[in-house]
Design a protein around this motif. Structure first.
Motif, PDB file in Angstrom:
ATOM      1  N   ASN A  41       0.881  -1.281   0.001  1.00 54.81           N
ATOM      2  CA  ASN A  41       0.001   0.048   0.018  1.00 54.81           C
ATOM      3  C   ASN A  41       0.739   1.378  -0.206  1.00 54.81           C
ATOM      4  O   ASN A  41       0.092   2.320   0.170  1.00 54.81           O
ATOM      5  CB  ASN A  41      -0.931   0.002   1.080  1.00 54.81           C
ATOM      6  N   LYS A  42       2.319   1.089   0.004  1.00 53.10           N
ATOM      7  CA  LYS A  42       3.074   2.356  -0.282  1.00 53.10           C
ATOM      8  C   LYS A  42       2.987   3.190   1.000  1.00 53.10           C
ATOM      9  O   LYS A  42       2.987   4.278   0.791  1.00 53.10           O
ATOM     10  CB  LYS A  42       2.707   3.053  -1.447  1.00 53.10           C
ATOM     11  N   GLN A  43       2.850   2.588   2.150  1.00 51.00           N
ATOM     12  CA  GLN A  43       3.004   3.310   3.396  1.00 51.00           C
ATOM     13  C   GLN A  43       4.348   3.109   3.955  1.00 51.00           C
ATOM     14  O   GLN A  43       4.525   2.592   5.041  1.00 51.00           O
ATOM     15  CB  GLN A  43       2.022   2.609   4.335  1.00 51.00           C
ATOM     16  N   TYR A  44       5.159   3.846   3.357  1.00 49.50           N
ATOM     17  CA  TYR A  44       6.532   3.724   3.512  1.00 49.50           C
ATOM     18  C   TYR A  44       6.848   4.144   5.008  1.00 49.50           C
ATOM     19  O   TYR A  44       7.930   3.873   5.510  1.00 49.50           O
ATOM     20  CB  TYR A  44       7.579   4.031   2.389  1.00 49.50           C
ATOM     21  N   PHE A  47       6.194   1.891   7.232  1.00 49.17           N
ATOM     22  CA  PHE A  47       7.128   0.439   7.194  1.00 49.17           C
ATOM     23  C   PHE A  47       8.292   0.836   7.919  1.00 49.17           C
ATOM     24  O   PHE A  47       9.038   0.183   8.676  1.00 49.17           O
ATOM     25  CB  PHE A  47       7.407   0.338   5.580  1.00 49.17           C
ATOM     26  N   ALA A  48       8.858   2.012   7.679  1.00 47.23           N
ATOM     27  CA  ALA A  48      10.243   2.529   8.376  1.00 47.23           C
ATOM     28  C   ALA A  48       9.990   2.539   9.921  1.00 47.23           C
ATOM     29  O   ALA A  48      11.098   2.312  10.620  1.00 47.23           O
ATOM     30  CB  ALA A  48      10.554   4.085   7.910  1.00 47.23           C
ATOM     31  N   ALA A  49       8.906   2.979  10.406  1.00 47.02           N
ATOM     32  CA  ALA A  49       8.624   2.893  11.871  1.00 47.02           C
ATOM     33  C   ALA A  49       8.690   1.494  12.505  1.00 47.02           C
ATOM     34  O   ALA A  49       9.132   1.390  13.451  1.00 47.02           O
ATOM     35  CB  ALA A  49       7.332   3.599  12.422  1.00 47.02           C
ATOM     36  N   MET A  50       8.571   0.412  11.696  1.00 48.89           N
ATOM     37  CA  MET A  50       8.424  -0.898  12.249  1.00 48.89           C
ATOM     38  C   MET A  50       9.993  -1.487  11.993  1.00 48.89           C
ATOM     39  O   MET A  50      10.194  -2.563  12.453  1.00 48.89           O
ATOM     40  CB  MET A  50       7.698  -1.839  11.554  1.00 48.89           C
ATOM     41  N   CYS A  51      10.944  -0.743  11.294  1.00 46.48           N
ATOM     42  CA  CYS A  51      12.387  -1.210  11.298  1.00 46.48           C
ATOM     43  C   CYS A  51      13.139  -0.709  12.207  1.00 46.48           C
ATOM     44  O   CYS A  51      13.114   0.386  12.826  1.00 46.48           O
ATOM     45  CB  CYS A  51      12.782  -0.730   9.706  1.00 46.48           C
ATOM     46  N   ASP A  52      14.103  -1.629  12.455  1.00 45.61           N
ATOM     47  CA  ASP A  52      15.336  -1.366  13.365  1.00 45.61           C
ATOM     48  C   ASP A  52      16.398   0.025  12.375  1.00 45.61           C
ATOM     49  O   ASP A  52      16.147  -0.480  11.009  1.00 45.61           O
ATOM     50  CB  ASP A  52      16.127  -2.402  13.708  1.00 45.61           C
ATOM     51  N   TYR A  70      16.880   1.575   1.038  1.00 44.34           N
ATOM     52  CA  TYR A  70      15.764   0.847   0.671  1.00 44.34           C
ATOM     53  C   TYR A  70      14.624   1.708   0.828  1.00 44.34           C
ATOM     54  O   TYR A  70      13.794   1.901  -0.197  1.00 44.34           O
ATOM     55  CB  TYR A  70      15.419  -0.281   1.813  1.00 44.34           C
ATOM     56  N   LEU A  71      14.490   2.781   1.731  1.00 43.62           N
ATOM     57  CA  LEU A  71      13.251   3.607   1.567  1.00 43.62           C
ATOM     58  C   LEU A  71      13.285   4.495   0.475  1.00 43.62           C
ATOM     59  O   LEU A  71      12.410   4.898  -0.079  1.00 43.62           O
ATOM     60  CB  LEU A  71      13.270   4.489   2.816  1.00 43.62           C
ATOM     61  N   GLN A  72      14.634   5.090  -0.146  1.00 42.50           N
ATOM     62  CA  GLN A  72      14.875   5.751  -1.288  1.00 42.50           C
ATOM     63  C   GLN A  72      14.226   5.002  -2.384  1.00 42.50           C
ATOM     64  O   GLN A  72      13.617   5.561  -3.370  1.00 42.50           O
ATOM     65  CB  GLN A  72      16.322   6.298  -1.334  1.00 42.50           C
ATOM     66  N   GLY A  77      10.039   4.625  -6.473  1.00 41.95           N
ATOM     67  CA  GLY A  77       9.214   3.905  -7.321  1.00 41.95           C
ATOM     68  C   GLY A  77      10.319   2.765  -7.928  1.00 41.95           C
ATOM     69  O   GLY A  77       9.705   1.907  -8.868  1.00 41.95           O
ATOM     70  N   PHE A  78      11.656   2.695  -7.725  1.00 42.28           N
ATOM     71  CA  PHE A  78      12.535   1.546  -8.079  1.00 42.28           C
ATOM     72  C   PHE A  78      11.916   0.346  -7.748  1.00 42.28           C
ATOM     73  O   PHE A  78      12.023  -0.597  -8.731  1.00 42.28           O
ATOM     74  CB  PHE A  78      13.654   1.858  -7.565  1.00 42.28           C
ATOM     75  N   TYR A  79      11.224   0.046  -6.505  1.00 40.78           N
ATOM     76  CA  TYR A  79      10.680  -1.226  -6.150  1.00 40.78           C
ATOM     77  C   TYR A  79       9.249  -1.026  -5.837  1.00 40.78           C
ATOM     78  O   TYR A  79       8.857   0.000  -5.503  1.00 40.78           O
ATOM     79  CB  TYR A  79      11.263  -1.870  -4.925  1.00 40.78           C
ATOM     80  N   GLY A  80       8.474  -1.472  -6.698  1.00 41.25           N
ATOM     81  CA  GLY A  80       7.069  -1.620  -6.535  1.00 41.25           C
ATOM     82  C   GLY A  80       6.348  -2.755  -6.523  1.00 41.25           C
ATOM     83  O   GLY A  80       6.086  -3.664  -7.139  1.00 41.25           O
ATOM     84  N   TYR A  81       6.114  -3.261  -5.073  1.00 36.47           N
ATOM     85  CA  TYR A  81       5.658  -4.314  -4.809  1.00 36.47           C
ATOM     86  C   TYR A  81       3.906  -4.816  -5.309  1.00 36.47           C
ATOM     87  O   TYR A  81       3.239  -3.607  -5.083  1.00 36.47           O
ATOM     88  CB  TYR A  81       5.524  -4.936  -3.360  1.00 36.47           C
TER      89      TYR A  81
END
Length: 144
Positions: A41-44, A47-52, A70-72, A77-81
């Motif tokens: 859902n592109k809620q990056y 996502f970052a908040a759950m990462c170390d 990874y976030l960059q 849009g380099f990675y689009g799941y």
């Protein structure tokens, strides 16, 4: 692999007491589900908040990212799941860390090109008080 827009996690856990260990396994399964939901859902920021802060993400291509790179790539849009499925095989409590092993399937755009992934995966969650932070991912391609 399922044909759903949302990730599917199939947990297959071994026997044993259903106390603290089962609670931890359930929590980790929920975190993996949430991780995939954020990526799809592109809620990056979520996502970052759950990462170390010291995230190590080793892609099946051999490319390695830290949290910042990874976030960059995600935000640019380099990675689009497009689809993510993770069949959890084991969840192993290692005191300060929890290791998850399983089979990871994904459909992703990599620099605009469609890629299908079929990996044996390890993810590691770092315990921080009562929380877990996504710390390491390693995917290795496999065929049946």
């Amino acid at each position: 692999m399922g044909r759903k827009d949302s990730p599917t996690i199939t947990a297959r856990f071994g026997g044993g007491s259903r106390s603290r260990r089962e609670t931890m396994k359930q929590k980790i399964s929920e975190l993996e589900q949430q991780r995939f939901s954020y990526l799809l859902n592109k809620q990056y920021d979520e996502f970052a908040a759950m990462c170390d802060a010291d995230l190590h993400y080793m892609h099946s291509s051999g490319v390695t990212d830290d949290l910042f790179s990874y976030l960059q790539k995600l935000k640019s849009g380099f990675y689009g799941y497009q689809q993510l499925d993770y069949e959890i095989g084991k969840v192993i409590d290692m005191q300060d860390y929890v290791m998850v092993t399983g089979d990871f399937y994904a459909k992703v755009l990599v620099d605009g090109q469609p890629v299908s992934l079929k990996n044996r995966a390890i993810s590691i969650w770092k315990k921080q008080g009562d929380e877990y932070k996504f710390f390491v991912y390693q995917g290795t391609p496999f065929s049946e």
